[in-house]
Scaffold this motif. Sequence first.
Motif, PDB file in Angstrom:
ATOM      1  N   LEU A  96      37.440  46.685  53.318  1.00 60.21           N
ATOM      2  CA  LEU A  96      38.087  45.789  52.346  1.00 60.21           C
ATOM      3  C   LEU A  96      38.367  44.418  52.955  1.00 60.21           C
ATOM      4  O   LEU A  96      38.334  43.406  52.249  1.00 60.21           O
ATOM      5  CB  LEU A  96      39.386  46.410  51.818  1.00 60.21           C
ATOM      6  CG  LEU A  96      39.219  47.678  50.964  1.00 60.21           C
ATOM      7  CD1 LEU A  96      40.592  48.238  50.583  1.00 60.21           C
ATOM      8  CD2 LEU A  96      38.388  47.408  49.704  1.00 60.21           C
ATOM      9  N   SER A  97      38.616  44.378  54.262  1.00 64.47           N
ATOM     10  CA  SER A  97      38.894  43.074  54.889  1.00 64.47           C
ATOM     11  C   SER A  97      37.671  42.164  54.809  1.00 64.47           C
ATOM     12  O   SER A  97      37.802  40.945  54.810  1.00 64.47           O
ATOM     13  CB  SER A  97      39.359  43.249  56.335  1.00 64.47           C
ATOM     14  OG  SER A  97      38.275  43.589  57.163  1.00 64.47           O
ATOM     15  N   THR A  98      36.493  42.783  54.699  1.00 71.08           N
ATOM     16  CA  THR A  98      35.281  41.959  54.641  1.00 71.08           C
ATOM     17  C   THR A  98      35.055  41.352  53.252  1.00 71.08           C
ATOM     18  O   THR A  98      34.192  40.501  53.087  1.00 71.08           O
ATOM     19  CB  THR A  98      34.019  42.766  55.050  1.00 71.08           C
ATOM     20  OG1 THR A  98      33.794  43.788  54.068  1.00 71.08           O
ATOM     21  CG2 THR A  98      34.162  43.404  56.420  1.00 71.08           C
ATOM     22  N   VAL A 156      50.188  44.715  45.306  1.00 67.87           N
ATOM     23  CA  VAL A 156      49.430  45.564  44.363  1.00 67.87           C
ATOM     24  C   VAL A 156      48.469  44.692  43.539  1.00 67.87           C
ATOM     25  O   VAL A 156      47.360  45.129  43.220  1.00 67.87           O
ATOM     26  CB  VAL A 156      50.374  46.408  43.469  1.00 67.87           C
ATOM     27  CG1 VAL A 156      49.574  47.314  42.547  1.00 67.87           C
ATOM     28  CG2 VAL A 156      51.316  47.241  44.323  1.00 67.87           C
ATOM     29  N   GLU A 157      48.878  43.468  43.259  1.00 66.16           N
ATOM     30  CA  GLU A 157      47.962  42.547  42.557  1.00 66.16           C
ATOM     31  C   GLU A 157      46.717  42.299  43.417  1.00 66.16           C
ATOM     32  O   GLU A 157      45.593  42.294  42.922  1.00 66.16           O
ATOM     33  CB  GLU A 157      48.650  41.201  42.245  1.00 66.16           C
ATOM     34  CG  GLU A 157      49.672  41.273  41.113  1.00 66.16           C
ATOM     35  CD  GLU A 157      49.114  41.850  39.819  1.00 66.16           C
ATOM     36  OE1 GLU A 157      47.916  41.641  39.531  1.00 66.16           O
ATOM     37  OE2 GLU A 157      49.880  42.539  39.113  1.00 66.16           O
ATOM     38  N   LEU A 158      46.923  42.108  44.724  1.00 61.90           N
ATOM     39  CA  LEU A 158      45.777  41.918  45.634  1.00 61.90           C
ATOM     40  C   LEU A 158      44.896  43.174  45.628  1.00 61.90           C
ATOM     41  O   LEU A 158      43.662  43.084  45.579  1.00 61.90           O
ATOM     42  CB  LEU A 158      46.255  41.616  47.067  1.00 61.90           C
ATOM     43  CG  LEU A 158      45.119  41.496  48.086  1.00 61.90           C
ATOM     44  CD1 LEU A 158      44.310  40.209  47.872  1.00 61.90           C
ATOM     45  CD2 LEU A 158      45.651  41.525  49.527  1.00 61.90           C
ATOM     46  N   THR A 159      45.543  44.332  45.650  1.00 63.45           N
ATOM     47  CA  THR A 159      44.794  45.606  45.610  1.00 63.45           C
ATOM     48  C   THR A 159      43.909  45.666  44.365  1.00 63.45           C
ATOM     49  O   THR A 159      42.734  46.054  44.428  1.00 63.45           O
ATOM     50  CB  THR A 159      45.787  46.790  45.611  1.00 63.45           C
ATOM     51  OG1 THR A 159      46.621  46.688  46.753  1.00 63.45           O
ATOM     52  CG2 THR A 159      45.070  48.122  45.600  1.00 63.45           C
ATOM     53  N   ARG A 160      44.473  45.272  43.234  1.00 68.20           N
ATOM     54  CA  ARG A 160      43.704  45.274  41.978  1.00 68.20           C
ATOM     55  C   ARG A 160      42.515  44.315  42.084  1.00 68.20           C
ATOM     56  O   ARG A 160      41.396  44.641  41.690  1.00 68.20           O
ATOM     57  CB  ARG A 160      44.594  44.866  40.801  1.00 68.20           C
ATOM     58  CG  ARG A 160      45.625  45.917  40.414  1.00 68.20           C
ATOM     59  CD  ARG A 160      46.622  45.357  39.400  1.00 68.20           C
ATOM     60  NE  ARG A 160      45.967  44.815  38.214  1.00 68.20           N
ATOM     61  CZ  ARG A 160      45.565  45.533  37.186  1.00 68.20           C
ATOM     62  NH1 ARG A 160      45.769  46.841  37.184  1.00 68.20           N
ATOM     63  NH2 ARG A 160      44.980  44.972  36.153  1.00 68.20           N
ATOM     64  N   ARG A 165      36.792  43.411  42.544  1.00 67.32           N
ATOM     65  CA  ARG A 165      35.721  42.691  43.243  1.00 67.32           C
ATOM     66  C   ARG A 165      34.698  43.674  43.827  1.00 67.32           C
ATOM     67  O   ARG A 165      33.492  43.501  43.693  1.00 67.32           O
ATOM     68  CB  ARG A 165      36.332  41.849  44.365  1.00 67.32           C
ATOM     69  CG  ARG A 165      35.374  40.889  45.021  1.00 67.32           C
ATOM     70  CD  ARG A 165      36.135  39.980  45.975  1.00 67.32           C
ATOM     71  NE  ARG A 165      37.271  39.351  45.321  1.00 67.32           N
ATOM     72  CZ  ARG A 165      38.384  38.930  45.940  1.00 67.32           C
ATOM     73  NH1 ARG A 165      38.502  39.057  47.245  1.00 67.32           N
ATOM     74  NH2 ARG A 165      39.363  38.373  45.267  1.00 67.32           N
ATOM     75  N   PHE A 166      35.187  44.722  44.454  1.00 68.41           N
ATOM     76  CA  PHE A 166      34.283  45.708  45.056  1.00 68.41           C
ATOM     77  C   PHE A 166      33.449  46.372  43.950  1.00 68.41           C
ATOM     78  O   PHE A 166      32.216  46.496  44.068  1.00 68.41           O
ATOM     79  CB  PHE A 166      35.073  46.768  45.832  1.00 68.41           C
ATOM     80  CG  PHE A 166      34.191  47.684  46.640  1.00 68.41           C
ATOM     81  CD1 PHE A 166      33.983  47.457  48.003  1.00 68.41           C
ATOM     82  CD2 PHE A 166      33.526  48.761  46.039  1.00 68.41           C
ATOM     83  CE1 PHE A 166      33.139  48.286  48.747  1.00 68.41           C
ATOM     84  CE2 PHE A 166      32.690  49.589  46.764  1.00 68.41           C
ATOM     85  CZ  PHE A 166      32.497  49.355  48.124  1.00 68.41           C
ATOM     86  N   GLY A 171      29.349  48.464  42.426  1.00 68.45           N
ATOM     87  CA  GLY A 171      29.427  49.587  41.474  1.00 68.45           C
ATOM     88  C   GLY A 171      30.806  50.239  41.526  1.00 68.45           C
ATOM     89  O   GLY A 171      31.560  50.043  42.470  1.00 68.45           O
ATOM     90  N   GLU A 172      31.067  51.036  40.476  1.00 70.12           N
ATOM     91  CA  GLU A 172      32.433  51.537  40.239  1.00 70.12           C
ATOM     92  C   GLU A 172      32.877  52.564  41.291  1.00 70.12           C
ATOM     93  O   GLU A 172      32.744  53.766  41.087  1.00 70.12           O
ATOM     94  CB  GLU A 172      32.502  52.194  38.860  1.00 70.12           C
ATOM     95  CG  GLU A 172      32.265  51.238  37.690  1.00 70.12           C
ATOM     96  CD  GLU A 172      33.424  50.278  37.469  1.00 70.12           C
ATOM     97  OE1 GLU A 172      34.593  50.721  37.529  1.00 70.12           O
ATOM     98  OE2 GLU A 172      33.157  49.071  37.260  1.00 70.12           O
TER      99      GLU A 172
END
Length: 334
Positions: A96-98, A156-160, A165-166, A171-172
Amino acid sequence: MTTQRLYSGMQPSADSLQAGNYIGALMQWRNMQEEYDAFFSVVDLHAITVPQDPAELREKTRRTAAQYIAAGIEPSKSTLYVQSHVRAHAELAWILSTITGFGEAGRMTQFKDKSQRYGESATSVGLFTYPVLMAADILLYQTNVVPVGDDQKQHVELTRDLAERFNARFGEAFVVPEPVIPQGSARIYDLQNPTSKMSKSADSHAGVLWLLDDVSVTAKKIMRAVTDSDGTVRYDRDAKPGVANLMTIYGAVTDTTAAEIEDEFAGRGYGDFKKAVRDAVVAEFEPVRTRALELLDDPAELDRVLAVNAAKADAVADATLSDVYDRVGLLRRG
Ligand code: AQP
């Protein structure tokens, strides 16, 4: 309908949790575990983003887990485990950091506050990427709901954002979680400094109520809590922060509203009110403290329970992580 999944955690950053952790989080978790498939973690990898003594950290981790259980989190119902026992957390955090922007991470207010408090020499890259690890915690379990205090909403907003983005790029892979401020949850303030939140890492402990303190110490701290010269038990957060804070604590442990408390203490002084708060808090904390200390008397059994739960968490986390590895194009080991 399938049961929704919930994730939350606390840092093992002190020997005892404080009243804010209990009222603002554990009491809510205890209720929510009935309704959700809940994962509760002792987030030791988060705790090391500021300096920790290794032997003390191990002990604090056990103590935090014992307090979860003593407060009513049932390890046979919820998945209650230590974050570092599940390796997928650190691995997903790297992935995720990437996809996290440097500027995006730099906007997190908790980092700004904590880095100011600890100074540049004690501010690590880990403290900066703390919210990315938190995103990994949440996304690994395909979490629907994250109970948070308002201070954690930005994370949590960043998590969303990272999940969306991912998913858009690869893909989901992830459920996009919702932050939920649990009903009845409240922010608790320091008893000596009632405009600052009660915190494990407060500079002075005089205004912090520790769950594992001897109840006589807790009782004294409540009787010495800062109030005001007005003399009426009335909820006014701005004009009467000390009284409002005691009302919040009393309301949480007796399940009463501010209006009911105002009625109960109409025409009575702060002495009476503080005694009532003291008795209610002591009655609430004492059995939790006793149970936590019993659990800590048998660390091997506690470790066994944590290992069983880590295996439950591993199963879910590994499935998410291997899907993520495939999606980003990492070659499988042959
Ligand atoms: N004062 C508070 N009132 C209400 N809720 C609170 N929480 C913490 N303090 C209060 C909730 O407890 C959980 C613990 O989160 P954490 O351990 O990750 O860290 P924190 O929020 O930063 O709590 P502390 O006690 O202040 O720890 P330190 O000093 O280590 O940073 C969260 O759900 C939080 O909302």
